[in-house]
Design a protein around this motif. Structure first.
Motif, PDB file in Angstrom:
ATOM      1  N   PHE A  70       0.825  -1.202   0.000  1.00  0.00           N
ATOM      2  CA  PHE A  70       0.000   0.000   0.000  1.00  0.00           C
ATOM      3  C   PHE A  70       0.860   1.253   0.000  1.00  0.00           C
ATOM      4  CE2 PHE A  70      -2.359   3.325   2.228  1.00  0.00           C
ATOM      5  CZ  PHE A  70      -3.555   3.347   1.514  1.00  0.00           C
ATOM      6  N   PHE A  71       1.891   1.274   0.828  1.00  0.00           N
ATOM      7  CA  PHE A  71       2.740   2.456   0.925  1.00  0.00           C
ATOM      8  C   PHE A  71       3.829   2.494  -0.148  1.00  0.00           C
ATOM      9  CE2 PHE A  71       1.180   2.113   5.362  1.00  0.00           C
ATOM     10  CZ  PHE A  71       0.569   3.353   5.444  1.00  0.00           C
ATOM     11  N   ALA A  72       3.859   1.474  -1.013  1.00  0.00           N
ATOM     12  CA  ALA A  72       4.838   1.484  -2.102  1.00  0.00           C
ATOM     13  C   ALA A  72       4.461   2.475  -3.200  1.00  0.00           C
ATOM     14  CB  ALA A  72       4.987   0.089  -2.708  1.00  0.00           C
ATOM     15  N   GLY A  73       3.227   2.974  -3.174  1.00  0.00           N
ATOM     16  CA  GLY A  73       2.824   3.969  -4.170  1.00  0.00           C
ATOM     17  C   GLY A  73       1.629   3.513  -4.982  1.00  0.00           C
ATOM     18  N   ALA A  74       0.995   4.475  -5.629  1.00  0.00           N
ATOM     19  CA  ALA A  74      -0.212   4.179  -6.395  1.00  0.00           C
ATOM     20  C   ALA A  74       0.072   3.306  -7.604  1.00  0.00           C
ATOM     21  CB  ALA A  74      -0.894   5.476  -6.826  1.00  0.00           C
ATOM     22  N   GLN A  75       1.325   3.339  -8.125  1.00  0.00           N
ATOM     23  CA  GLN A  75       1.670   2.581  -9.332  1.00  0.00           C
ATOM     24  C   GLN A  75       2.342   1.249  -9.016  1.00  0.00           C
ATOM     25  OE1 GLN A  75       0.532   3.827 -12.131  1.00  0.00           O
ATOM     26  NE2 GLN A  75      -0.164   5.678 -11.041  1.00  0.00           N
ATOM     27  N   ALA A  76       2.369   0.868  -7.745  1.00  0.00           N
ATOM     28  CA  ALA A  76       3.097  -0.356  -7.375  1.00  0.00           C
ATOM     29  C   ALA A  76       2.392  -1.602  -7.888  1.00  0.00           C
ATOM     30  CB  ALA A  76       3.255  -0.433  -5.856  1.00  0.00           C
ATOM     31  N   LEU A  77       1.058  -1.576  -7.936  1.00  0.00           N
ATOM     32  CA  LEU A  77       0.303  -2.736  -8.389  1.00  0.00           C
ATOM     33  C   LEU A  77      -0.536  -2.345  -9.594  1.00  0.00           C
ATOM     34  CD1 LEU A  77      -0.965  -4.323  -5.043  1.00  0.00           C
ATOM     35  CD2 LEU A  77       1.031  -4.960  -6.406  1.00  0.00           C
ATOM     36  N   GLY A  79      -3.441  -2.573 -12.044  1.00  0.00           N
ATOM     37  CA  GLY A  79      -4.810  -3.066 -11.970  1.00  0.00           C
ATOM     38  C   GLY A  79      -5.478  -2.815 -10.639  1.00  0.00           C
ATOM     39  N   ALA A  80      -4.727  -2.366  -9.645  1.00  0.00           N
ATOM     40  CA  ALA A  80      -5.311  -2.091  -8.340  1.00  0.00           C
ATOM     41  C   ALA A  80      -5.997  -0.734  -8.349  1.00  0.00           C
ATOM     42  CB  ALA A  80      -4.230  -2.130  -7.258  1.00  0.00           C
ATOM     43  N   HIS A  81      -6.806  -0.498  -7.326  1.00  0.00           N
ATOM     44  CA  HIS A  81      -7.535   0.757  -7.214  1.00  0.00           C
ATOM     45  C   HIS A  81      -6.524   1.901  -7.091  1.00  0.00           C
ATOM     46  CE1 HIS A  81     -10.484   3.717  -5.874  1.00  0.00           C
ATOM     47  NE2 HIS A  81     -11.423   2.870  -6.288  1.00  0.00           N
ATOM     48  N   PRO A  82      -6.675   2.969  -7.897  1.00  0.00           N
ATOM     49  CA  PRO A  82      -5.643   4.021  -7.917  1.00  0.00           C
ATOM     50  C   PRO A  82      -5.628   4.905  -6.672  1.00  0.00           C
ATOM     51  CG  PRO A  82      -7.481   4.608  -9.350  1.00  0.00           C
ATOM     52  CD  PRO A  82      -7.741   3.214  -8.882  1.00  0.00           C
ATOM     53  N   ASP A  83      -6.758   5.063  -6.019  1.00  0.00           N
ATOM     54  CA  ASP A  83      -6.817   5.969  -4.871  1.00  0.00           C
ATOM     55  C   ASP A  83      -6.250   5.287  -3.625  1.00  0.00           C
ATOM     56  OD1 ASP A  83      -8.030   7.834  -6.471  1.00  0.00           O
ATOM     57  OD2 ASP A  83     -10.065   7.152  -5.956  1.00  0.00           O
ATOM     58  N   LEU A  84      -5.497   6.076  -2.839  1.00  0.00           N
ATOM     59  CA  LEU A  84      -4.936   5.560  -1.599  1.00  0.00           C
ATOM     60  C   LEU A  84      -6.002   5.568  -0.510  1.00  0.00           C
ATOM     61  CD1 LEU A  84      -1.414   7.264  -1.617  1.00  0.00           C
ATOM     62  CD2 LEU A  84      -2.002   4.913  -2.247  1.00  0.00           C
ATOM     63  N   GLY A  85      -6.818   4.553  -0.509  1.00  0.00           N
ATOM     64  CA  GLY A  85      -7.897   4.450   0.455  1.00  0.00           C
ATOM     65  C   GLY A  85      -8.173   3.001   0.805  1.00  0.00           C
ATOM     66  N   PRO A  86      -9.283   2.751   1.497  1.00  0.00           N
ATOM     67  CA  PRO A  86      -9.618   1.375   1.903  1.00  0.00           C
ATOM     68  C   PRO A  86      -9.733   0.411   0.731  1.00  0.00           C
ATOM     69  CG  PRO A  86     -10.967   2.959   3.097  1.00  0.00           C
ATOM     70  CD  PRO A  86     -10.235   3.738   2.042  1.00  0.00           C
ATOM     71  N   ALA A  87     -10.264   0.891  -0.402  1.00  0.00           N
ATOM     72  CA  ALA A  87     -10.421   0.001  -1.550  1.00  0.00           C
ATOM     73  C   ALA A  87      -9.068  -0.473  -2.061  1.00  0.00           C
ATOM     74  CB  ALA A  87     -11.197   0.719  -2.660  1.00  0.00           C
ATOM     75  N   ARG A  88      -8.076   0.429  -2.087  1.00  0.00           N
ATOM     76  CA  ARG A  88      -6.745   0.028  -2.554  1.00  0.00           C
ATOM     77  C   ARG A  88      -6.073  -0.901  -1.530  1.00  0.00           C
ATOM     78  NH1 ARG A  88      -2.909   0.999  -6.128  1.00  0.00           N
ATOM     79  NH2 ARG A  88      -0.721   0.789  -5.443  1.00  0.00           N
ATOM     80  N   PHE A  89      -6.279  -0.631  -0.240  1.00  0.00           N
ATOM     81  CA  PHE A  89      -5.683  -1.510   0.765  1.00  0.00           C
ATOM     82  C   PHE A  89      -6.269  -2.916   0.657  1.00  0.00           C
ATOM     83  CE2 PHE A  89      -5.165  -3.435   4.933  1.00  0.00           C
ATOM     84  CZ  PHE A  89      -3.830  -3.138   5.211  1.00  0.00           C
ATOM     85  N   ALA A  90      -7.583  -2.995   0.347  1.00  0.00           N
ATOM     86  CA  ALA A  90      -8.207  -4.308   0.154  1.00  0.00           C
ATOM     87  C   ALA A  90      -7.587  -5.016  -1.046  1.00  0.00           C
ATOM     88  CB  ALA A  90      -9.714  -4.163  -0.029  1.00  0.00           C
ATOM     89  N   ASP A  91      -7.309  -4.269  -2.142  1.00  0.00           N
ATOM     90  CA  ASP A  91      -6.642  -4.875  -3.302  1.00  0.00           C
ATOM     91  C   ASP A  91      -5.240  -5.356  -2.925  1.00  0.00           C
ATOM     92  OD1 ASP A  91      -8.847  -4.390  -4.815  1.00  0.00           O
ATOM     93  OD2 ASP A  91      -8.068  -2.561  -5.747  1.00  0.00           O
TER      94      ASP A  91
END
Length: 295
Positions: A70-77, A79-91
């Protein structure tokens, strides 16, 4: 409620030795020493506790790597959710669990390093947990039933302490030995209180083949630590009798042990055990449910 029941309940509130022979003692661990004995702890803990630790470790480790992704950045994964929020942490969490089988892919040097590290630690954890799981399954355990009470009665016109044990499994325990030890409170002439232990002779402490039941007798003569004792004296001195059985399990070819404790309030006077063995269809049958029955 009778006085005897009140005394039994009062005694049960301060019991150092449990019925199965384990100690009712809390020994706090030294700080920093828990992981030095972790293997023994994982072998000795109950099955529900063991699987609870596995589930807790699974979720905790994946939550840890999820936070790193999650803290690696928005582009680390990809296909994952782009926003740094609960949805991205779930991904990130589902990627950590599924790793190479999920819809997300790591992008960049740091996320790929995390994937390599998690893969290595995951394989290492699987090997360790598989070894501990196998050790728990492979360790032989005796399933020996001890009668709930011990009886003081007469056998061949001699006073004796009697209790019964039975093998709950269908296998045999070869070279079985039974040891009895009496423990009681004593006070020295100087007024120092202590707990003393005395060995007790058994009529027949050896059985070459323990498959059904075994009646244990200790004759109360002048050499017996029970000589001259009645119910009141046993209660006053907090008498307890340790029964320890050891033998060789013929299925695993390993030594097994079983133990029990008879406290003073579990010793019955002037009764005897009912017969639990009978012949049916030219075979010996044992009624395990009746091993505790007295008459």
């Amino acid at each position: 409620m009778t006085d005897k029941k009140k005394q039994q309940q009062s005694a049960g509130q301060h019991v150092v030795i449990n019925r199965d022979g384990t100690l009712n003692i809390h020994r706090p661990r030294e700080k920093g020493r828990f992981f030095f004995d972790l293997y023994h702890y994982l072998l000795a803990i109950s099955w529900p506790g063991f699987f609870s630790i596995l589930v807790l470790f699974f979720f905790a480790s994946n939550m840890f790597f999820s936070a790193l992704y999650f803290f690696a950045g928005a582009q680390a994964l990809t296909g994952a959710h782009p926003d740094l929020g609960p949805a991205r942490f779930a991904d990130c969490f589902f990627f950590s669990v599924q790793l190479f089988n999920g819809p997300f892919k790591p992008s960049g040097l740091w996320p790929n390093i995390l994937v390599v590290l998690q893969s290595y630690l995951g394989m290492l954890a699987i090997v360790i947990m598989t070894g501990i799981l196998y050790a728990r399954f492979a360790r032989p355990r005796a399933r020996v039933i001890f009668s709930n009470s011990a009886v003081i009665s007469r056998y061949n016109h001699k006073p004796c302490l009697v209790f019964r044990v039975a093998n709950e499994r269908l296998n045999q325990i070869v070279e079985a030995h039974m040891n009895l030890t009496l423990t009681k409170n004593e006070t020295s002439q100087e007024g120092e209180a202590s707990r003393k232990f005395y060995p007790m002779k058994v009529e027949n402490d050896y059985s070459p083949l323990f498959a059904l039941s075994w009646t244990i007798r200790h004759f109360i003569d002048e050499d017996s630590p029970l000589y001259g004792m009645d119910e009141e004296k046993m209660r006053e001195e907090q008498v307890a009798i340790f029964a320890s059985l050891s033998g060789l399990d013929d299925t695993f070819s390993q030594t097994i042990t079983a133990r029990s404790v008879y406290r003073y309030d579990e010793i019955v006077f002037n009764k005897r055990f009912k017969d639990i063995l009978q012949w049916k269809n030219n075979k010996m049958h044992i009624n395990l449910q009746g091993i505790h029955d007295l008459e």
